[in-house]
Design a protein around this motif. Structure first.
Motif, PDB file in Angstrom:
ATOM      1  N   CYS A  17       0.902  -0.144 -15.889  1.00  0.00           N
ATOM      2  CA  CYS A  17       1.994  -1.077 -15.608  1.00  0.00           C
ATOM      3  C   CYS A  17       1.779  -2.435 -16.273  1.00  0.00           C
ATOM      4  O   CYS A  17       2.737  -3.155 -16.529  1.00  0.00           O
ATOM      5  N   ASP A  34       0.829  -1.213   0.000  1.00  0.00           N
ATOM      6  CA  ASP A  34       0.000   0.000   0.000  1.00  0.00           C
ATOM      7  C   ASP A  34       0.862   1.260   0.000  1.00  0.00           C
ATOM      8  O   ASP A  34       0.499   2.269  -0.598  1.00  0.00           O
ATOM      9  N   HIS A  87      -1.346  -3.751 -12.834  1.00  0.00           N
ATOM     10  CA  HIS A  87      -2.592  -3.249 -13.414  1.00  0.00           C
ATOM     11  C   HIS A  87      -2.350  -1.881 -14.049  1.00  0.00           C
ATOM     12  O   HIS A  87      -1.325  -1.240 -13.818  1.00  0.00           O
ATOM     13  N   GLY A  88      -3.342  -1.443 -14.803  1.00  0.00           N
ATOM     14  CA  GLY A  88      -3.280  -0.119 -15.409  1.00  0.00           C
ATOM     15  C   GLY A  88      -2.131   0.008 -16.381  1.00  0.00           C
ATOM     16  O   GLY A  88      -1.827  -0.915 -17.135  1.00  0.00           O
ATOM     17  N   ASP A 100      -0.649   0.210 -11.104  1.00  0.00           N
ATOM     18  CA  ASP A 100      -0.969  -0.299  -9.781  1.00  0.00           C
ATOM     19  C   ASP A 100      -0.441  -1.736  -9.683  1.00  0.00           C
ATOM     20  O   ASP A 100      -0.067  -2.331 -10.690  1.00  0.00           O
ATOM     21  N   CYS A 101      -0.397  -2.268  -8.462  1.00  0.00           N
ATOM     22  CA  CYS A 101       0.000  -3.664  -8.276  1.00  0.00           C
ATOM     23  C   CYS A 101      -0.900  -4.295  -7.227  1.00  0.00           C
ATOM     24  O   CYS A 101      -1.449  -3.611  -6.374  1.00  0.00           O
ATOM     25  N   GLU A 102      -1.037  -5.602  -7.330  1.00  0.00           N
ATOM     26  CA  GLU A 102      -1.921  -6.361  -6.449  1.00  0.00           C
ATOM     27  C   GLU A 102      -1.171  -7.576  -5.910  1.00  0.00           C
ATOM     28  O   GLU A 102      -0.514  -8.296  -6.668  1.00  0.00           O
ATOM     29  N   ARG A 149       2.379   1.499  -3.687  1.00  0.00           N
ATOM     30  CA  ARG A 149       1.394   1.704  -4.749  1.00  0.00           C
ATOM     31  C   ARG A 149       1.288   3.160  -5.173  1.00  0.00           C
ATOM     32  O   ARG A 149       1.020   3.442  -6.337  1.00  0.00           O
ATOM     33  N   TYR A 150       1.510   4.079  -4.268  1.00  0.00           N
ATOM     34  CA  TYR A 150       1.448   5.505  -4.586  1.00  0.00           C
ATOM     35  C   TYR A 150       2.341   5.836  -5.780  1.00  0.00           C
ATOM     36  O   TYR A 150       1.947   6.562  -6.698  1.00  0.00           O
ATOM     37  N   LEU A 205       3.453   3.845  -8.150  1.00  0.00           N
ATOM     38  CA  LEU A 205       2.942   3.233  -9.378  1.00  0.00           C
ATOM     39  C   LEU A 205       1.690   3.961  -9.871  1.00  0.00           C
ATOM     40  O   LEU A 205       1.533   4.193 -11.068  1.00  0.00           O
ATOM     41  N   GLN A 206       0.827   4.346  -8.941  1.00  0.00           N
ATOM     42  CA  GLN A 206      -0.413   5.024  -9.300  1.00  0.00           C
ATOM     43  C   GLN A 206      -0.151   6.410  -9.888  1.00  0.00           C
ATOM     44  O   GLN A 206      -0.924   6.884 -10.713  1.00  0.00           O
ATOM     45  N   ARG A 207       0.940   7.017  -9.486  1.00  0.00           N
ATOM     46  CA  ARG A 207       1.324   8.325 -10.039  1.00  0.00           C
ATOM     47  C   ARG A 207       1.487   8.262 -11.555  1.00  0.00           C
ATOM     48  O   ARG A 207       1.235   9.231 -12.253  1.00  0.00           O
TER      49      ARG A 207
END
Length: 76
Positions: A44, A13, A41-42, A25-27, A16-17, A19-21
């Motif tokens: 990436c 968590d 995800h997204g 995202d990752c799970e 993820r910031y 990657l989200q930038r």
């Protein structure tokens, strides 16, 4: 879910910031024998640099913060 998996998810968590930038995202998928599997995800997902992000960002931080993590891999 055991305490190590919970710590992995909490640590992801934080990561993820970054990657989200960039629209990604990752799970968390699994943790077995010191290896964490994640799914991207997204932006990436399918990105040529996804494995670099995993090794140079996610793996380094998880190894520093979660005892027992030896490697992070992309889930198949």
């Amino acid at each position: 879910m055991d305490s190590t998996e919970q710590l992995i998810i909490q640590t992801l968590d934080k990561v993820r910031y970054f990657l989200q930038r960039d629209g990604g995202d990752c799970e968390f998928v699994s943790f077995k024998d010191g290896v964490v599997s994640v799914r991207m995800h997204g932006a990436c997902q399918g990105c040529a640099y996804a494995n670099n992000d995993i090794k140079e960002l996610v793996e380094v931080i998880l190894q520093e913060e979660v005892p027992g993590v030896v490697e992070v891999r992309l889930a198949e």
